[in-house]
Structure formats: structure tokens, C-alpha cells
Design a protein around this motif. Structure first.
Motif, PDB file in Angstrom:
ATOM      1  N   LEU A  42       0.828  -1.209   0.000  1.00  0.00           N
ATOM      2  CA  LEU A  42       0.000   0.000   0.000  1.00  0.00           C
ATOM      3  C   LEU A  42       0.860   1.255   0.000  1.00  0.00           C
ATOM      4  CD1 LEU A  42      -3.038  -0.541   2.395  1.00  0.00           C
ATOM      5  CD2 LEU A  42      -3.067  -0.261  -0.076  1.00  0.00           C
ATOM      6  N   ARG A  43       1.972   1.203   0.716  1.00  0.00           N
ATOM      7  CA  ARG A  43       2.850   2.374   0.782  1.00  0.00           C
ATOM      8  C   ARG A  43       3.711   2.514  -0.468  1.00  0.00           C
ATOM      9  NH1 ARG A  43       3.251   0.410   6.183  1.00  0.00           N
ATOM     10  NH2 ARG A  43       5.204  -0.669   5.679  1.00  0.00           N
ATOM     11  N   GLY A  44       3.749   1.461  -1.299  1.00  0.00           N
ATOM     12  CA  GLY A  44       4.563   1.502  -2.504  1.00  0.00           C
ATOM     13  C   GLY A  44       3.727   1.416  -3.756  1.00  0.00           C
ATOM     14  N   PRO A  45       3.834   0.305  -4.500  1.00  0.00           N
ATOM     15  CA  PRO A  45       3.140   0.211  -5.790  1.00  0.00           C
ATOM     16  C   PRO A  45       1.646  -0.030  -5.681  1.00  0.00           C
ATOM     17  CG  PRO A  45       4.280  -1.841  -5.322  1.00  0.00           C
ATOM     18  CD  PRO A  45       4.685  -0.878  -4.252  1.00  0.00           C
ATOM     19  N   GLY A  46       1.139  -0.331  -4.479  1.00  0.00           N
ATOM     20  CA  GLY A  46      -0.281  -0.611  -4.327  1.00  0.00           C
ATOM     21  C   GLY A  46      -0.585  -2.089  -4.465  1.00  0.00           C
ATOM     22  N   ILE A  47      -1.851  -2.448  -4.277  1.00  0.00           N
ATOM     23  CA  ILE A  47      -2.294  -3.840  -4.344  1.00  0.00           C
ATOM     24  C   ILE A  47      -3.278  -3.979  -5.498  1.00  0.00           C
ATOM     25  CG2 ILE A  47      -3.449  -5.710  -3.104  1.00  0.00           C
ATOM     26  CD1 ILE A  47      -2.688  -4.274  -0.495  1.00  0.00           C
ATOM     27  N   GLU A  48      -2.987  -4.895  -6.391  1.00  0.00           N
ATOM     28  CA  GLU A  48      -3.862  -5.118  -7.540  1.00  0.00           C
ATOM     29  C   GLU A  48      -5.065  -5.964  -7.118  1.00  0.00           C
ATOM     30  OE1 GLU A  48      -3.545  -7.524 -11.706  1.00  0.00           O
ATOM     31  OE2 GLU A  48      -1.834  -6.241 -11.158  1.00  0.00           O
ATOM     32  N   ILE A  49      -6.272  -5.491  -7.409  1.00  0.00           N
ATOM     33  CA  ILE A  49      -7.489  -6.194  -7.008  1.00  0.00           C
ATOM     34  C   ILE A  49      -8.541  -6.046  -8.101  1.00  0.00           C
ATOM     35  CG2 ILE A  49      -7.139  -5.810  -4.527  1.00  0.00           C
ATOM     36  CD1 ILE A  49      -9.236  -3.568  -4.764  1.00  0.00           C
ATOM     37  N   THR A  50      -9.662  -6.718  -7.904  1.00  0.00           N
ATOM     38  CA  THR A  50     -10.835  -6.443  -8.731  1.00  0.00           C
ATOM     39  C   THR A  50     -11.711  -5.467  -7.964  1.00  0.00           C
ATOM     40  OG1 THR A  50     -12.182  -8.216  -7.792  1.00  0.00           O
ATOM     41  CG2 THR A  50     -10.759  -8.788  -9.661  1.00  0.00           C
ATOM     42  N   ILE A  51     -12.553  -4.759  -8.667  1.00  0.00           N
ATOM     43  CA  ILE A  51     -13.357  -3.732  -8.023  1.00  0.00           C
ATOM     44  C   ILE A  51     -14.343  -4.328  -7.017  1.00  0.00           C
ATOM     45  CG2 ILE A  51     -15.245  -3.647  -9.710  1.00  0.00           C
ATOM     46  CD1 ILE A  51     -14.971  -0.521  -9.446  1.00  0.00           C
ATOM     47  N   ASP A  52     -14.667  -5.615  -7.179  1.00  0.00           N
ATOM     48  CA  ASP A  52     -15.577  -6.263  -6.231  1.00  0.00           C
ATOM     49  C   ASP A  52     -14.974  -6.404  -4.846  1.00  0.00           C
ATOM     50  OD1 ASP A  52     -17.510  -6.535  -8.155  1.00  0.00           O
ATOM     51  OD2 ASP A  52     -16.931  -8.565  -8.728  1.00  0.00           O
ATOM     52  N   ASN A  53     -13.646  -6.280  -4.757  1.00  0.00           N
ATOM     53  CA  ASN A  53     -12.987  -6.395  -3.455  1.00  0.00           C
ATOM     54  C   ASN A  53     -13.016  -5.091  -2.655  1.00  0.00           C
ATOM     55  OD1 ASN A  53     -10.634  -8.410  -5.156  1.00  0.00           O
ATOM     56  ND2 ASN A  53     -12.087  -9.170  -3.646  1.00  0.00           N
ATOM     57  N   VAL A  54     -13.483  -4.039  -3.280  1.00  0.00           N
ATOM     58  CA  VAL A  54     -13.515  -2.731  -2.616  1.00  0.00           C
ATOM     59  C   VAL A  54     -14.846  -2.560  -1.898  1.00  0.00           C
ATOM     60  CG1 VAL A  54     -13.381  -0.234  -2.935  1.00  0.00           C
ATOM     61  CG2 VAL A  54     -11.959  -1.746  -4.329  1.00  0.00           C
ATOM     62  N   ARG A  99     -18.377  -0.434 -11.323  1.00  0.00           N
ATOM     63  CA  ARG A  99     -18.803  -1.659 -10.657  1.00  0.00           C
ATOM     64  C   ARG A  99     -20.004  -2.279 -11.357  1.00  0.00           C
ATOM     65  NH1 ARG A  99     -19.733   0.380  -6.072  1.00  0.00           N
ATOM     66  NH2 ARG A  99     -17.745  -0.031  -5.043  1.00  0.00           N
ATOM     67  N   GLU A 100     -20.994  -1.428 -11.701  1.00  0.00           N
ATOM     68  CA  GLU A 100     -22.217  -1.925 -12.334  1.00  0.00           C
ATOM     69  C   GLU A 100     -21.950  -2.483 -13.729  1.00  0.00           C
ATOM     70  OE1 GLU A 100     -24.652   1.513 -12.148  1.00  0.00           O
ATOM     71  OE2 GLU A 100     -24.969   1.374  -9.973  1.00  0.00           O
ATOM     72  N   ASN A 101     -20.970  -1.899 -14.414  1.00  0.00           N
ATOM     73  CA  ASN A 101     -20.660  -2.345 -15.773  1.00  0.00           C
ATOM     74  C   ASN A 101     -19.603  -3.439 -15.821  1.00  0.00           C
ATOM     75  OD1 ASN A 101     -22.465  -0.616 -17.260  1.00  0.00           O
ATOM     76  ND2 ASN A 101     -21.135   1.095 -16.694  1.00  0.00           N
ATOM     77  N   ARG A 102     -19.204  -3.915 -14.636  1.00  0.00           N
ATOM     78  CA  ARG A 102     -18.260  -5.030 -14.542  1.00  0.00           C
ATOM     79  C   ARG A 102     -16.980  -4.757 -15.328  1.00  0.00           C
ATOM     80  NH1 ARG A 102     -18.841  -7.951 -10.519  1.00  0.00           N
ATOM     81  NH2 ARG A 102     -17.883  -9.729 -11.571  1.00  0.00           N
ATOM     82  N   ARG A 103     -16.412  -3.573 -15.079  1.00  0.00           N
ATOM     83  CA  ARG A 103     -15.180  -3.225 -15.767  1.00  0.00           C
ATOM     84  C   ARG A 103     -14.042  -4.102 -15.249  1.00  0.00           C
ATOM     85  NH1 ARG A 103     -15.430   2.305 -17.383  1.00  0.00           N
ATOM     86  NH2 ARG A 103     -13.203   2.239 -17.833  1.00  0.00           N
ATOM     87  N   PHE A 104     -13.152  -4.504 -16.140  1.00  0.00           N
ATOM     88  CA  PHE A 104     -12.122  -5.462 -15.754  1.00  0.00           C
ATOM     89  C   PHE A 104     -10.710  -4.880 -15.846  1.00  0.00           C
ATOM     90  CE2 PHE A 104     -15.692  -8.201 -16.886  1.00  0.00           C
ATOM     91  CZ  PHE A 104     -15.744  -9.011 -15.751  1.00  0.00           C
ATOM     92  N   GLU A 105     -10.586  -3.550 -15.823  1.00  0.00           N
ATOM     93  CA  GLU A 105      -9.242  -2.979 -15.776  1.00  0.00           C
ATOM     94  C   GLU A 105      -8.526  -3.430 -14.501  1.00  0.00           C
ATOM     95  OE1 GLU A 105     -11.428   0.233 -18.142  1.00  0.00           O
ATOM     96  OE2 GLU A 105     -11.878  -1.102 -16.499  1.00  0.00           O
ATOM     97  N   ARG A 106      -7.218  -3.256 -14.486  1.00  0.00           N
ATOM     98  CA  ARG A 106      -6.431  -3.642 -13.318  1.00  0.00           C
ATOM     99  C   ARG A 106      -6.504  -2.525 -12.278  1.00  0.00           C
ATOM    100  NH1 ARG A 106      -3.328  -8.139 -14.208  1.00  0.00           N
ATOM    101  NH2 ARG A 106      -3.106  -8.786 -16.379  1.00  0.00           N
ATOM    102  N   PHE A 107      -7.456  -2.647 -11.379  1.00  0.00           N
ATOM    103  CA  PHE A 107      -7.594  -1.651 -10.322  1.00  0.00           C
ATOM    104  C   PHE A 107      -6.531  -1.879  -9.256  1.00  0.00           C
ATOM    105  CE2 PHE A 107     -11.800  -1.741 -12.184  1.00  0.00           C
ATOM    106  CZ  PHE A 107     -12.087  -0.387 -12.272  1.00  0.00           C
ATOM    107  N   VAL A 108      -6.078  -0.785  -8.686  1.00  0.00           N
ATOM    108  CA  VAL A 108      -5.057  -0.842  -7.646  1.00  0.00           C
ATOM    109  C   VAL A 108      -5.524   0.006  -6.475  1.00  0.00           C
ATOM    110  CG1 VAL A 108      -2.685  -0.178  -7.057  1.00  0.00           C
ATOM    111  CG2 VAL A 108      -3.162  -1.277  -9.246  1.00  0.00           C
ATOM    112  N   VAL A 109      -5.350  -0.529  -5.260  1.00  0.00           N
ATOM    113  CA  VAL A 109      -5.635   0.260  -4.061  1.00  0.00           C
ATOM    114  C   VAL A 109      -4.311   0.712  -3.464  1.00  0.00           C
ATOM    115  CG1 VAL A 109      -7.819  -0.873  -3.560  1.00  0.00           C
ATOM    116  CG2 VAL A 109      -5.735  -1.805  -2.580  1.00  0.00           C
TER     117      VAL A 109
END
Length: 279
Positions: A42-54, A99-109
């Protein structure tokens, strides 16, 4: 004795509000905790997730496991778009749409405070990795009404709100961790929460300094037969913490109005005091 329903117990519900936990949430309050590795990410490059994990908290900020986070799209396909993404701090219209459109980009937190984010520009079978400063999403500012931001504001005011946005300032208002304060003591070092042996002397000294009057409603209880109705209250609830700033001289009525002090209303002294109508 009937135990209260803690899901409906108002002091407990208010505590959940302060901690950013939805009132209807049950079970493990903080949910899964971030691992040490995830905290470093989190303090560096972030964590790659899907938007459903947010997740979304009641105040509309975003959460991953037990942390408020920033959300952004890391990988940019230059054959489709050329503008840099915005980073998100709330469940704004743009996030809900993705989220509603099920976008599949590589989201990062992430929760970096310097405003720099790792981006990957993708094209022709390659990608170029850079760190770049991104702007906050205007829809997010509107969702939170952050510092009075509103979509009806003049464009120049909106632009100023974006350019002046500070991630560190945002996290001071919406703490990263749900534990908003670090405890002063551990389970080994915490004092026993009880009055010290000389409590009676300490309490009397404070009552004398207050001239035997309530510091809230100012009722005069200096007559000897009235003095039993005057108490000394610990503001932080810690009976061993007798610093002057933590002690307040209160009549029994005002004392009973303090947080978690309703039990005083059942005391015979309280009923006597109310009948005297001294206030």
C-alpha cells in the motif's frame, strides 16, 4: 437482568459511526486485516485487485479489508485512451458505474501520501512503467462534499479544489485505520481502572477549588447537607487519571447526563436532589 440488544444500543451504534463501520455490520467488526506484506505494498506500488474487493463505508469512503484506501486504474491502453486516470477516494458515480458495468481494468488500491502513483502505459505488446502525479476525481469530492465542494461551483473553484487536494489531509479527516487512536498502554502496562487510595482527598480538593458549585449548571451546593450531591467526574472514564484537565466538578444531575452514567439516576441521592429543585 435483561441484556441490551447491542445492534440497537445507541452508544454502540455511535461508536461504530466514529469508527467508520456501517451500523448494520455484524460479525468480525474490522473484517480481514492487512498482512505486513500488503501494508508495504500500500505504501509503494499498491495492491492489484478487482473492483468487487472494494467495500464502501457509511460515510461513502472506500475500504479494503481494515483500511480506507485510494482506488485507481493502473494500466492504460494507449490505443484506447491517452488521458491519465483520476484517483478515487469515495464511492462516487464513476466508481459505481465501473462496478455496475463489470469493468475489468487492473484496479489498484493504495494509500500513498505523496500523490505519486505507479502507471503502466500499454501498447504494441509492451508496457512502460512510470510514477506519475494524478489528480483526485471531482465526482469523489462532490460525493463527500469535501470542504464544501459541489458540482454547481464555478469551474475555476472546482479546479482549485482539485489542485489543492492533499491526500495526507484527506486521511487526517478520514483515518486510514479504523483504530483512530493508538492506545497509550498495552494489556501488560495498563493501570487498573479504579480510584487511587487518596481519591477522597483529591475529590475534596477539587470541590473546594470549585467553591462547592457545579462547573456545568453552577448550582451552589456549599451547604454541608447538600455537599453529598456534588461529584468529581473523570472526563475520559479512566478513574486512575487524575490530571486536572481530566477532572470536572459536577452536581449529581449533570453527572448523570454524562456518557454511560445513566445508572446514577437510580441512586437515592439523585431522586432527593431532583426533589430539592435547587437548579
Amino acid at each position: 437482568m435483561k441484556l441490551p440488544d447491542f445492534l440497537e444500543f445507541e452508544p454502540f451504534r455511535q461508536l461504530k459511526d466514529q469508527m467508520g463501520i456501517p451500523r448494520e455490520a455484524v460479525g468480525e467488526i474490522f473484517g480481514p486485516k492487512l498482512s505486513a506484506r500488503e501494508q508495504r505494498q500500500l505504501r509503494g506500488p499498491g495492491i492489484e485487485i478487482t473492483i468487487d474487493n472494494v467495500g464502501v463505508l457509511e460515510d461513502r469512503t472506500l475500504v479494503y479489508k481494515d483500511r480506507r484506501i485510494i482506488l485507481y486504474i493502473r494500466d492504460i491502453n494507449q490505443t484506447v485512451r491517452y488521458d491519465d486516470p483520476k484517483f478515487h477516494v469515495s464511492d462516487c458515480d464513476a466508481v459505481r458505474s465501473m462496478r455496475e458495468n463489470r469493468r475489468f481494468e487492473r484496479f489498484v488500491v493504495a494509500d500513498r501520501s505523496d500523490g505519486e502513483f505507479e502507471l503502466r502505459y500499454v501498447g504494441s505488446g509492451r508496457f512502460r512503467k512510470v510514477e506519475k502525479r494524478l489528480a483526485v476525481c471531482k465526482y469523489c469530492l462532490h460525493t463527500l462534499r469535501y470542504k464544501g465542494y459541489d458540482s454547481s461551483m464555478a469551474r475555476a473553484d472546482k479546479d482549485r479544489a482539485v489542485t489543492s487536494f492533499s491526500i495526507e489531509e484527506f486521511f487526517s479527516k478520514y483515518p486510514r485505520s479504523f483504530h483512530t487512536e493508538v492506545p497509550s498502554h498495552t494489556s501488560r502496562t495498563a493501570p487498573v481502572n479504579d480510584y487511587p487510595p487518596d481519591w477522597d482527598m483529591i475529590a475534596r480538593q477539587f470541590k473546594e477549588r470549585a467553591r462547592w458549585s457545579c462547573e456545568k449548571c453552577r448550582v451552589d451546593l456549599s451547604r454541608k447537607n447538600f455537599r453529598k450531591y456534588l461529584h468529581v467526574h473523570h472526563e475520559n472514564g479512566q478513574k486512575y487519571d487524575n490530571r486536572p484537565e481530566n477532572l470536572k466538578v459536577l452536581c449529581i444531575r449533570c453527572h448523570a447526563q454524562q456518557h454511560l452514567h445513566d445508572h446514577l439516576k437510580k441512586h437515592p441521592d439523585y431522586r432527593e436532589f431532583i426533589r430539592l429543585s435547587l437548579f
